[in-house]
Motif scaffolding. Structure first.
Motif, PDB file in Angstrom:
ATOM      1  N   VAL A  35      27.178  29.940  22.943  1.00  7.51           N
ATOM      2  CA  VAL A  35      26.749  28.544  22.835  1.00  7.51           C
ATOM      3  C   VAL A  35      27.952  27.676  22.480  1.00  7.51           C
ATOM      4  O   VAL A  35      28.124  26.576  23.011  1.00  7.51           O
ATOM      5  CB  VAL A  35      25.618  28.382  21.793  1.00  7.51           C
ATOM      6  N   VAL A  36      28.790  28.165  21.588  1.00 10.94           N
ATOM      7  CA  VAL A  36      29.994  27.422  21.212  1.00 10.94           C
ATOM      8  C   VAL A  36      30.899  27.251  22.426  1.00 10.94           C
ATOM      9  O   VAL A  36      31.423  26.150  22.667  1.00 10.94           O
ATOM     10  CB  VAL A  36      30.733  28.097  20.039  1.00 10.94           C
ATOM     11  N   ASP A  37      31.083  28.301  23.220  1.00  9.38           N
ATOM     12  CA  ASP A  37      31.856  28.172  24.461  1.00  9.38           C
ATOM     13  C   ASP A  37      31.279  27.055  25.331  1.00  9.38           C
ATOM     14  O   ASP A  37      32.016  26.203  25.843  1.00  9.38           O
ATOM     15  CB  ASP A  37      31.826  29.485  25.259  1.00  9.38           C
ATOM     16  N   PHE A  38      29.978  27.053  25.484  1.00  9.97           N
ATOM     17  CA  PHE A  38      29.287  26.048  26.292  1.00  9.97           C
ATOM     18  C   PHE A  38      29.510  24.635  25.730  1.00  9.97           C
ATOM     19  O   PHE A  38      29.787  23.689  26.480  1.00  9.97           O
ATOM     20  CB  PHE A  38      27.793  26.381  26.337  1.00  9.97           C
ATOM     21  N   LEU A  39      29.408  24.476  24.409  1.00  7.18           N
ATOM     22  CA  LEU A  39      29.594  23.166  23.785  1.00  7.18           C
ATOM     23  C   LEU A  39      31.016  22.656  23.961  1.00  7.18           C
ATOM     24  O   LEU A  39      31.234  21.472  24.258  1.00  7.18           O
ATOM     25  CB  LEU A  39      29.230  23.224  22.301  1.00  7.18           C
ATOM     26  N   VAL A  40      31.989  23.535  23.763  1.00  3.81           N
ATOM     27  CA  VAL A  40      33.391  23.129  23.930  1.00  3.81           C
ATOM     28  C   VAL A  40      33.647  22.740  25.386  1.00  3.81           C
ATOM     29  O   VAL A  40      34.278  21.714  25.656  1.00  3.81           O
ATOM     30  CB  VAL A  40      34.351  24.241  23.466  1.00  3.81           C
ATOM     31  N   ASP A  41      33.140  23.528  26.314  1.00  6.34           N
ATOM     32  CA  ASP A  41      33.312  23.198  27.728  1.00  6.34           C
ATOM     33  C   ASP A  41      32.670  21.856  28.061  1.00  6.34           C
ATOM     34  O   ASP A  41      33.212  21.070  28.835  1.00  6.34           O
ATOM     35  CB  ASP A  41      32.718  24.289  28.612  1.00  6.34           C
ATOM     36  N   GLY A  42      31.513  21.587  27.468  1.00  7.59           N
ATOM     37  CA  GLY A  42      30.828  20.312  27.693  1.00  7.59           C
ATOM     38  C   GLY A  42      31.643  19.130  27.198  1.00  7.59           C
ATOM     39  O   GLY A  42      31.685  18.079  27.846  1.00  7.59           O
ATOM     40  N   LEU A  43      32.289  19.281  26.060  1.00  4.98           N
ATOM     41  CA  LEU A  43      33.159  18.214  25.548  1.00  4.98           C
ATOM     42  C   LEU A  43      34.284  17.923  26.530  1.00  4.98           C
ATOM     43  O   LEU A  43      34.575  16.771  26.843  1.00  4.98           O
ATOM     44  CB  LEU A  43      33.771  18.617  24.203  1.00  4.98           C
ATOM     45  N   ARG A  44      34.913  18.991  27.003  1.00  5.78           N
ATOM     46  CA  ARG A  44      36.042  18.833  27.925  1.00  5.78           C
ATOM     47  C   ARG A  44      35.586  18.221  29.248  1.00  5.78           C
ATOM     48  O   ARG A  44      36.177  17.264  29.738  1.00  5.78           O
ATOM     49  CB  ARG A  44      36.721  20.184  28.161  1.00  5.78           C
ATOM     50  N   LYS A  45      34.516  18.763  29.802  1.00  3.22           N
ATOM     51  CA  LYS A  45      34.030  18.272  31.090  1.00  3.22           C
ATOM     52  C   LYS A  45      33.473  16.863  30.986  1.00  3.22           C
ATOM     53  O   LYS A  45      33.466  16.125  31.962  1.00  3.22           O
ATOM     54  CB  LYS A  45      32.971  19.218  31.647  1.00  3.22           C
ATOM     55  N   GLY A  46      33.009  16.494  29.799  1.00  3.79           N
ATOM     56  CA  GLY A  46      32.493  15.144  29.576  1.00  3.79           C
ATOM     57  C   GLY A  46      33.579  14.097  29.436  1.00  3.79           C
ATOM     58  O   GLY A  46      33.295  12.914  29.259  1.00  3.79           O
ATOM     59  N   GLY A  47      34.835  14.545  29.471  1.00  2.00           N
ATOM     60  CA  GLY A  47      35.937  13.598  29.459  1.00  2.00           C
ATOM     61  C   GLY A  47      36.479  13.251  28.079  1.00  2.00           C
ATOM     62  O   GLY A  47      37.335  12.374  27.965  1.00  2.00           O
ATOM     63  N   ALA A  48      36.013  13.919  27.051  1.00  2.00           N
ATOM     64  CA  ALA A  48      36.529  13.638  25.712  1.00  2.00           C
ATOM     65  C   ALA A  48      37.977  14.096  25.621  1.00  2.00           C
ATOM     66  O   ALA A  48      38.331  15.156  26.122  1.00  2.00           O
ATOM     67  CB  ALA A  48      35.696  14.356  24.652  1.00  2.00           C
ATOM     68  N   ASP A  49      38.818  13.277  24.995  1.00  2.00           N
ATOM     69  CA  ASP A  49      40.174  13.739  24.725  1.00  2.00           C
ATOM     70  C   ASP A  49      40.185  14.410  23.353  1.00  2.00           C
ATOM     71  O   ASP A  49      39.207  14.339  22.611  1.00  2.00           O
ATOM     72  CB  ASP A  49      41.192  12.602  24.818  1.00  2.00           C
ATOM     73  N   ARG A  50      41.285  15.053  23.030  1.00  2.00           N
ATOM     74  CA  ARG A  50      41.344  15.835  21.791  1.00  2.00           C
ATOM     75  C   ARG A  50      41.136  14.961  20.559  1.00  2.00           C
ATOM     76  O   ARG A  50      40.483  15.383  19.607  1.00  2.00           O
ATOM     77  CB  ARG A  50      42.667  16.571  21.711  1.00  2.00           C
ATOM     78  N   GLU A  51      41.667  13.761  20.585  1.00  2.00           N
ATOM     79  CA  GLU A  51      41.505  12.870  19.437  1.00  2.00           C
ATOM     80  C   GLU A  51      40.037  12.503  19.218  1.00  2.00           C
ATOM     81  O   GLU A  51      39.535  12.562  18.100  1.00  2.00           O
ATOM     82  CB  GLU A  51      42.346  11.604  19.628  1.00  2.00           C
ATOM     83  N   ARG A  52      39.340  12.135  20.280  1.00  2.00           N
ATOM     84  CA  ARG A  52      37.918  11.774  20.155  1.00  2.00           C
ATOM     85  C   ARG A  52      37.058  12.977  19.793  1.00  2.00           C
ATOM     86  O   ARG A  52      36.045  12.846  19.116  1.00  2.00           O
ATOM     87  CB  ARG A  52      37.404  11.164  21.465  1.00  2.00           C
ATOM     88  N   ALA A  53      37.468  14.163  20.245  1.00  2.00           N
ATOM     89  CA  ALA A  53      36.687  15.368  20.000  1.00  2.00           C
ATOM     90  C   ALA A  53      37.085  16.067  18.695  1.00  2.00           C
ATOM     91  O   ALA A  53      36.456  17.068  18.328  1.00  2.00           O
ATOM     92  CB  ALA A  53      36.861  16.331  21.177  1.00  2.00           C
ATOM     93  N   HIS A  54      38.085  15.562  17.991  1.00  2.00           N
ATOM     94  CA  HIS A  54      38.657  16.243  16.828  1.00  2.00           C
ATOM     95  C   HIS A  54      37.617  16.724  15.826  1.00  2.00           C
ATOM     96  O   HIS A  54      37.588  17.901  15.459  1.00  2.00           O
ATOM     97  CB  HIS A  54      39.685  15.348  16.138  1.00  2.00           C
ATOM     98  N   ASP A  55      36.757  15.829  15.352  1.00  2.00           N
ATOM     99  CA  ASP A  55      35.797  16.211  14.310  1.00  2.00           C
ATOM    100  C   ASP A  55      34.842  17.304  14.788  1.00  2.00           C
ATOM    101  O   ASP A  55      34.553  18.246  14.054  1.00  2.00           O
ATOM    102  CB  ASP A  55      35.002  14.992  13.822  1.00  2.00           C
ATOM    103  N   THR A  56      34.385  17.177  16.010  1.00  2.00           N
ATOM    104  CA  THR A  56      33.482  18.194  16.560  1.00  2.00           C
ATOM    105  C   THR A  56      34.202  19.519  16.731  1.00  2.00           C
ATOM    106  O   THR A  56      33.637  20.585  16.447  1.00  2.00           O
ATOM    107  CB  THR A  56      32.882  17.720  17.896  1.00  2.00           C
ATOM    108  N   LEU A  57      35.459  19.491  17.159  1.00  2.00           N
ATOM    109  CA  LEU A  57      36.226  20.721  17.307  1.00  2.00           C
ATOM    110  C   LEU A  57      36.433  21.399  15.951  1.00  2.00           C
ATOM    111  O   LEU A  57      36.342  22.636  15.854  1.00  2.00           O
ATOM    112  CB  LEU A  57      37.574  20.449  17.982  1.00  2.00           C
ATOM    113  N   VAL A  58      36.670  20.622  14.910  1.00  2.00           N
ATOM    114  CA  VAL A  58      36.803  21.196  13.565  1.00  2.00           C
ATOM    115  C   VAL A  58      35.481  21.840  13.145  1.00  2.00           C
ATOM    116  O   VAL A  58      35.461  22.956  12.614  1.00  2.00           O
ATOM    117  CB  VAL A  58      37.258  20.136  12.548  1.00  2.00           C
TER     118      VAL A  58
END
Length: 146
Positions: A35-58
């Motif tokens: 599920v975590v793999d799926f969520l991370v892939d969704g963030l990337r495919k959704g166009g989030a950059d690392r800065e915008r995704a930072h909190d979720t990635l943490v």
């Protein structure tokens, strides 16, 4: 967010937040790392950059680390200066054999590179130094066959 208490709280908060909204099966099981793999892939495919995704990635990294704590016999540790420089993080997990791993960095790698080579589920399954469970028992046993 440093140390065991901070990372455990981060993971628990994330599970409570996404579980209440999306009913995602985040139960700290090894299978939930898919599920975590799926969520991370969704963030990337959704166009989030690392800065915008930072909190979720943490939060996802804290969750992966907590799976290692609960399922592989790891413990949260504050990293020393050398480890901080190497991993780019202040906290990691130490497995029963003494190896230190960086679950937050693994999540970032999945986000940046994607693909099966960076699967968090596969990372767990191929992880050296984790405690194994004795057949028919719920207690991790070091060195026992899986």
């Amino acid at each position: 967010m440093d140390g065991e208490g901070g990372m455990r709280a981060c993971a628990a908060g994330f599970v409570a937040r996404v579980g209440a909204r999306g009913r995602l099966p985040l139960d700290y099981s090894v299978a939930s790392l898919r599920v975590v793999d799926f969520l991370v892939d969704g963030l990337r495919k959704g166009g989030a950059d690392r800065e915008r995704a930072h909190d979720t990635l943490v939060e996802l990294g804290a969750y992966v680390g907590e799976v290692l704590v609960r399922r592989a016999g790891a413990e949260w540790v504050d990293l020393d200066d050398r480890q901080r420089a190497w991993f780019g993080q202040s906290v990691g997990v130490r497995l029963p054999d003494g190896r230190v791993w960086n679950p937050l960095g693994k999540v970032v790698n999945r986000f940046e590179a994607g693909g099966a080579d960076e699967s968090l589920h596969t990372f767990y399954l191929t992880l050296h130094g984790r405690a194994r469970r004795a057949p028919g028992r719920g207690t991790p046993v070091r060195g026992a066959a899986a």
